[in-house]
Design a protein around this motif. Structure first.
Motif, PDB file in Angstrom:
ATOM      1  N   TYR A   1      14.683   4.489  -5.413  1.00 47.37           N
ATOM      2  CA  TYR A   1      13.623   3.716  -3.665  1.00 47.37           C
ATOM      3  C   TYR A   1      12.404   3.867  -4.635  1.00 47.37           C
ATOM      4  CZ  TYR A   1      14.031   7.835  -2.420  1.00 47.37           C
ATOM      5  OH  TYR A   1      14.745  10.225  -2.627  1.00 47.37           O
ATOM      6  N   ASN A   2      11.389   3.395  -4.307  1.00 43.72           N
ATOM      7  CA  ASN A   2      10.148   2.711  -3.829  1.00 43.72           C
ATOM      8  C   ASN A   2       9.233   4.298  -2.874  1.00 43.72           C
ATOM      9  OD1 ASN A   2       6.923   3.772  -3.418  1.00 43.72           O
ATOM     10  ND2 ASN A   2       6.729   1.516  -3.556  1.00 43.72           N
TER      11      ASN A   2
ATOM     12  N   GLU B   1      13.457   8.384  -7.320  1.00 44.90           N
ATOM     13  CA  GLU B   1      12.221   7.879  -6.992  1.00 44.90           C
ATOM     14  C   GLU B   1      11.244   7.382  -7.334  1.00 44.90           C
ATOM     15  OE1 GLU B   1      11.730  10.893  -2.636  1.00 44.90           O
ATOM     16  OE2 GLU B   1      11.012  12.052  -5.107  1.00 44.90           O
TER      17      GLU B   1
ATOM     18  N   ASP C   1       7.964   5.509  -8.356  1.00 47.25           N
ATOM     19  CA  ASP C   1       6.312   4.585  -7.906  1.00 47.25           C
ATOM     20  C   ASP C   1       5.671   3.465  -7.764  1.00 47.25           C
ATOM     21  OD1 ASP C   1       4.682   7.169  -7.758  1.00 47.25           O
ATOM     22  OD2 ASP C   1       5.059   7.222 -10.481  1.00 47.25           O
ATOM     23  N   TRP C   2       5.092   2.527  -6.995  1.00 49.11           N
ATOM     24  CA  TRP C   2       4.504   1.255  -6.941  1.00 49.11           C
ATOM     25  C   TRP C   2       4.223   1.401  -8.605  1.00 49.11           C
ATOM     26  CZ3 TRP C   2       4.207  -0.656  -2.255  1.00 49.11           C
ATOM     27  CH2 TRP C   2       3.436   0.965  -1.103  1.00 49.11           C
TER      28      TRP C   2
ATOM     29  N   THR D   1       7.326  -0.728  -9.908  1.00 50.64           N
ATOM     30  CA  THR D   1       7.685  -0.074 -12.014  1.00 50.64           C
ATOM     31  C   THR D   1       7.991  -1.492 -12.247  1.00 50.64           C
ATOM     32  OG1 THR D   1       8.467   1.876  -9.957  1.00 50.64           O
ATOM     33  CG2 THR D   1       9.806   1.424 -11.971  1.00 50.64           C
TER      34      THR D   1
ATOM     35  N   TYR E   1      12.826   1.176 -14.480  1.00 47.01           N
ATOM     36  CA  TYR E   1      13.477   1.054 -13.805  1.00 47.01           C
ATOM     37  C   TYR E   1      14.828   1.137 -14.576  1.00 47.01           C
ATOM     38  CZ  TYR E   1      16.591  -0.838  -9.735  1.00 47.01           C
ATOM     39  OH  TYR E   1      17.104  -1.999  -8.592  1.00 47.01           O
TER      40      TYR E   1
ATOM     41  N   ILE F   1      13.563  -5.097  -4.615  1.00 45.82           N
ATOM     42  CA  ILE F   1      12.708  -4.296  -5.546  1.00 45.82           C
ATOM     43  C   ILE F   1      11.760  -5.940  -6.421  1.00 45.82           C
ATOM     44  CG2 ILE F   1      14.609  -2.429  -5.588  1.00 45.82           C
ATOM     45  CD1 ILE F   1      15.594  -4.462  -8.847  1.00 45.82           C
TER      46      ILE F   1
ATOM     47  N   LEU G   1       7.718  -3.135  -5.665  1.00 46.86           N
ATOM     48  CA  LEU G   1       8.229  -2.668  -7.015  1.00 46.86           C
ATOM     49  C   LEU G   1       7.288  -3.900  -7.723  1.00 46.86           C
ATOM     50  CD1 LEU G   1      11.111  -0.739  -6.726  1.00 46.86           C
ATOM     51  CD2 LEU G   1       8.673   0.099  -7.771  1.00 46.86           C
TER      52      LEU G   1
END
Length: 137
Positions: A4-5, A24, A26-27, A29, A34, A62, A71
């Motif tokens: 997840y973000n 975890e 980041d914005w 991705t 991923y 996502i 994402l």
């Protein structure tokens, strides 16, 4: 296991503590990072435990442009993610139940359908292989 973000989920600290394997992100991705993390951590989690069944929450928030997820995963990345998860489950003979969730764009329905077709075409879902049994007498 949950991917997840980190900046938006989970908002509940008790829920976050309950996740045994946190991945975890980041914005923004993208696919490469991923998919590498999904594959590494699904395998890792299944090296730690052997479940009777996998319940797979295949969220599509996502997807690049989703107003919630933050994402930048492409439609092809989502299809590949599902393929990775199903392939690993199949290689370990673990049944899998997939539920779809999240995804707040009209195009997500088509991506989910394309993923299911891909899984079927690869033989990862569909009819179970026929079992041969000796007749009972």
């Amino acid at each position: 296991m949950d991917v997840y973000n980190r900046h938006i989920y989970p908002g509940d600290t008790m829920a976050k503590r309950a996740i045994k394997r946190k991945i975890e992100l980041d914005w923004g991705t993208e696919d490469k990072e991923y998919l590498e993390k999904v594959e590494t951590h699904v395998k890792g989690a299944l090296n730690e435990v052997t479940p009777d069944v996998i319940v797979y929450n295949a969220g599509t928030d996502i997807l690049d442009g989703d107003p919630l997820g933050g994402l930048s995963i492409s439609p092809q990345g989502i299809i590949k993610r599902d393929e990775i998860v199903f392939s690993i489950a199949r290689s370990r003979s673990i049944p899998i139940l997939m539920v779809t969730s999240g995804g707040y764009q009209k195009r997500t329905a088509r991506i989910i359908a394309d993923s299911i077709l891909n899984l079927h075409n690869l033989g990862l879902i569909g009819k179970a292989p026929a079992e041969t049994h000796e007749p009972r007498i």
